[in-house]
Write an enzyme that holds these catalytic residues in place. Structure first.
Site, mmCIF file in Angstrom:
data_model
loop_
_atom_site.group_PDB
_atom_site.id
_atom_site.type_symbol
_atom_site.label_atom_id
_atom_site.label_comp_id
_atom_site.label_asym_id
_atom_site.label_seq_id
_atom_site.Cartn_x
_atom_site.Cartn_y
_atom_site.Cartn_z
ATOM 1 N N GLY A 14 0.531 -1.328 -0.069
ATOM 2 C CA GLY A 14 -0.164 -0.143 -0.418
ATOM 3 C C GLY A 14 1.015 1.203 -0.323
ATOM 4 N N ASP A 78 1.096 -6.540 -6.101
ATOM 5 C CA ASP A 78 0.973 -7.614 -7.157
ATOM 6 C C ASP A 78 2.383 -8.531 -6.859
ATOM 7 O OD1 ASP A 78 -0.594 -6.692 -8.573
ATOM 8 O OD2 ASP A 78 0.665 -5.367 -10.180
ATOM 9 N N ARG A 82 2.881 -15.098 -8.304
ATOM 10 C CA ARG A 82 1.419 -15.391 -7.941
ATOM 11 C C ARG A 82 0.824 -14.598 -8.794
ATOM 12 N NH1 ARG A 82 -3.542 -16.075 -4.885
ATOM 13 N NH2 ARG A 82 -4.304 -18.005 -5.917
ATOM 14 N N ASP A 119 5.644 -6.601 5.131
ATOM 15 C CA ASP A 119 6.431 -7.901 5.455
ATOM 16 C C ASP A 119 5.688 -8.657 4.104
ATOM 17 O OD1 ASP A 119 3.090 -7.710 5.521
ATOM 18 O OD2 ASP A 119 3.153 -9.278 7.107
ATOM 19 N N GLY A 120 4.422 -8.725 3.638
ATOM 20 C CA GLY A 120 4.182 -8.513 1.728
ATOM 21 C C GLY A 120 5.046 -8.792 0.405
ATOM 22 N N THR A 141 5.647 0.742 6.556
ATOM 23 C CA THR A 141 3.923 0.503 6.660
ATOM 24 C C THR A 141 3.303 2.004 8.339
ATOM 25 O OG1 THR A 141 2.553 -1.096 7.569
ATOM 26 C CG2 THR A 141 4.175 -2.023 8.111
ATOM 27 N N ILE A 142 2.097 1.581 7.665
ATOM 28 C CA ILE A 142 1.250 2.857 8.099
ATOM 29 C C ILE A 142 1.761 1.665 9.286
ATOM 30 C CG2 ILE A 142 0.771 4.438 6.893
ATOM 31 C CD1 ILE A 142 -2.215 2.884 7.988
ATOM 32 N N ASP A 143 1.229 0.076 9.560
ATOM 33 C CA ASP A 143 0.396 -0.306 10.884
ATOM 34 C C ASP A 143 1.384 -0.493 11.341
ATOM 35 O OD1 ASP A 143 -0.975 -0.426 8.962
ATOM 36 O OD2 ASP A 143 -0.607 -2.843 8.103
ATOM 37 N N ASP A 145 3.530 -2.915 12.662
ATOM 38 C CA ASP A 145 3.857 -4.084 12.605
ATOM 39 C C ASP A 145 5.200 -4.880 12.269
ATOM 40 O OD1 ASP A 145 2.855 -4.438 10.347
ATOM 41 O OD2 ASP A 145 1.678 -5.425 9.877
ATOM 42 N N ARG A 178 -22.122 12.025 24.400
ATOM 43 C CA ARG A 178 -22.320 10.289 22.796
ATOM 44 C C ARG A 178 -20.911 9.986 23.203
ATOM 45 N NH1 ARG A 178 -23.716 12.940 17.439
ATOM 46 N NH2 ARG A 178 -26.281 13.213 17.890
ATOM 47 N N MET A 185 -6.997 1.823 11.483
ATOM 48 C CA MET A 185 -6.232 0.588 10.735
ATOM 49 C C MET A 185 -5.698 0.390 11.220
ATOM 50 S SD MET A 185 -5.777 2.191 7.108
ATOM 51 C CE MET A 185 -7.121 1.708 5.400
ATOM 52 N N ARG A 187 -4.663 -3.343 10.952
ATOM 53 C CA ARG A 187 -4.329 -4.916 10.490
ATOM 54 C C ARG A 187 -4.693 -5.531 12.136
ATOM 55 N NH1 ARG A 187 -3.515 -7.305 4.474
ATOM 56 N NH2 ARG A 187 -2.541 -4.837 4.276
ATOM 57 N N GLU A 238 -9.046 -1.663 13.704
ATOM 58 C CA GLU A 238 -9.725 -2.277 12.736
ATOM 59 C C GLU A 238 -9.778 -3.964 13.306
ATOM 60 O OE1 GLU A 238 -8.756 -1.313 8.342
ATOM 61 O OE2 GLU A 238 -5.987 -2.451 8.973
HETATM 62 O O1 F6P Z 1 -1.162 -2.427 5.908
HETATM 63 C C1 F6P Z 1 -1.524 -1.070 5.406
HETATM 64 C C2 F6P Z 1 -2.913 -1.151 5.321
HETATM 65 O O2 F6P Z 1 -3.209 0.052 5.310
HETATM 66 C C3 F6P Z 1 -4.150 -1.684 7.090
HETATM 67 O O3 F6P Z 1 -4.036 -0.929 7.474
HETATM 68 C C4 F6P Z 1 -5.486 -1.737 5.597
HETATM 69 O O4 F6P Z 1 -5.701 -3.291 7.087
HETATM 70 C C5 F6P Z 1 -4.703 -1.423 4.573
HETATM 71 O O5 F6P Z 1 -3.841 -1.891 4.494
HETATM 72 C C6 F6P Z 1 -6.155 -1.635 3.319
HETATM 73 O O6 F6P Z 1 -5.436 -2.070 2.619
HETATM 74 P P1 F6P Z 1 -6.196 -1.308 0.305
HETATM 75 O O7 F6P Z 1 -5.467 -0.122 0.425
HETATM 76 O O8 F6P Z 1 -6.138 -2.316 -0.115
HETATM 77 O O9 F6P Z 1 -7.733 -1.503 1.440
#
Ligand code: F6P
Length: 361
Positions: A14, A78, A82, A119-120, A141-143, A145, A178, A185, A187, A238
């Site tokens: 991403g 991509d 595969r 990681d991918g 990665t923003i995650d 992780d 409220r 996000m 993951r 999420e």
């Molecule tokens: O890995 C980055 C991320 O933004 C995750 O936080 C999220 O689950 C995923 O990518 C969203 O992917 P896409 O942009 O394919 O919807």
């Protein structure tokens, strides 16, 4: 003498704030410090399979440090090992196109490759390394992780966006009494939720690493009410699992994508209390816009280090931050497992100490 004259760079996965800072640092270090040529591979690993590239010039990497996205066409998930080659009965047919990718690397005349990815993409980079390509990785990665680096670039910018959203949600939460939920996000990890929750003073933080119950969330809301606080701010990752232990996915679409746990929690709060609940799903706002100064600096440090690593022959390795230094570690250690929030870790403990509930007690 390394023998390296021309290097390639590609961004996979991403988009992520700071990608252009990495590309700029790689190219400028390569041009001016080592006198190398740099090939920009377009459109991620798909572009490598399709032979899409051009030779980067200084003009390509000037004035891009503050820009989001990537100048290398698109970035995507991509995978040459595969790769969809045709469609049969509406379904993609996959083939291993790594041979084509290898031939294209020959074609481009690159002696070594820098892969910027999560990681991918880094797992794919590792496979090419094992096939003999001199590869160096940069964690993105923003995650946040990825194992073996204190932090990935992009995380800080996402955190700023999420914290800003929480600050704004506070206004409506107070004005309407409220429960305001922010779904962020991350993951399968709760880093963005935990950090944004801490920075934004959230009352409840729900993350995949800590199982929660609705009773505990309601108890927190009640406890606040008894102290005269008639609103609650919650951050929901999420990937947080509902009390049945399941993650929630969006309907439809080509890929299974996380999302919807915020709505599920809000519905349950409304059902079980008199409180109104509202959900904001921050989504891709977390990946867009200009990178924070921290991410620009980290991206620059990773980019410079990656070229140094290529010149030192540290292939199959990834640049990483081991505070305060940028170091190098084997890619295989970085992708072996995902980095999770330690439930007993300091940040979780300190958040509890200032009254934040994780819905587990
Ligand atoms: O890995 C980055 C991320 O933004 C995750 O936080 C999220 O689950 C995923 O990518 C969203 O992917 P896409 O942009 O394919 O919807």
């Amino acid at each position: 003498v390394s023998g390296i004259k021309r290097i390639g760079i590609l961004t996979g996965g991403g988009d992520c704030p700071g990608l252009n800072g990495v590309i700029r640092a790689v190219a400028k270090t390569a041009f001016y410090r080592y006198g190398l040529e740099v090939v920009g591979i377009q459109n991620g690993f798909g572009g490598l399979v399709r032979n899409e590239w051009w030779r980067l010039e200084d003009a390509d990497v000037s004035g891009i440090l503050h820009r989001g996205g990537t100048i290398l066409g698109t970035t995507n998930r991509d995978n040459p090992f595969r790769f969809p080659v045709e469609s049969r009965d509406g379904l993609p047919v996959f083939r291993d196109m790594s041979g084509e990718a290898m031939a294209n690397l020959e074609n481009m005349g690159v002696d070594a490759l820098i892969v910027v990815g999560g990681d991918g993409s880094l797992s794919i980079a590792l496979m090419f390394y094992e096939m003999g390509v001199p590869v160096v990785g940069i964690p993105k990665t923003i995650d946040n992780d990825l194992m073996a680096t204190d932090i990935t670039f992009g995380f800080d910018t996402a955190l700023h966006t999420a914290t800003d959203a929480l600050d704004k949600l506070h206004t409506t939460a107070e004005s309407h009494h409220r429960a305001m939920l922010l779904e962020v996000m991350g993951r399968n990890s709760g880093w963005i939720a935990l950090h944004a929750g801490l920075a934004g003073g959230a009352d409840v933080i729900l993350i995949p690493e800590i199982p929660f119950t609705y009773e505990n969330i309601l108890a927190k809301i009640e406890e606040r009410r008894s102290r005269g606080k008639k609103f609650s701010i919650m951050v929901v990752a999420e990937g947080a699992k509902n009390p049945a232990g399941e993650q929630v996915y969006r309907e439809g679409g080509k890929q299974r994508r996380l999302g919807g746990i915020g709505e599920a929690v809000a519905a349950e709060i409304e059902k079980r209390s008199h409180m109104e609940a509202r959900v904001t799903v921050l989504g891709h706002l977390q990946r867009g816009g200009t990178p924070s100064p921290f991410d620009r600096i980290l991206a620059t440090r990773f980019g410079v280090k990656a070229v140094e690593m290529l010149m030192e022959g540290e292939f199959g390795h990834m640049a990483c931050l081991k505070t305060p230094l940028i170091q190098s570690i084997p890619i295989k250690d970085a992708v072996a497992e995902q980095k999770k929030v330690p439930p007993q870790g300091e940040l979780v403990r300190f958040a509890r100490s200032v009254g934040t509930s994780f819905g587990d007690t």
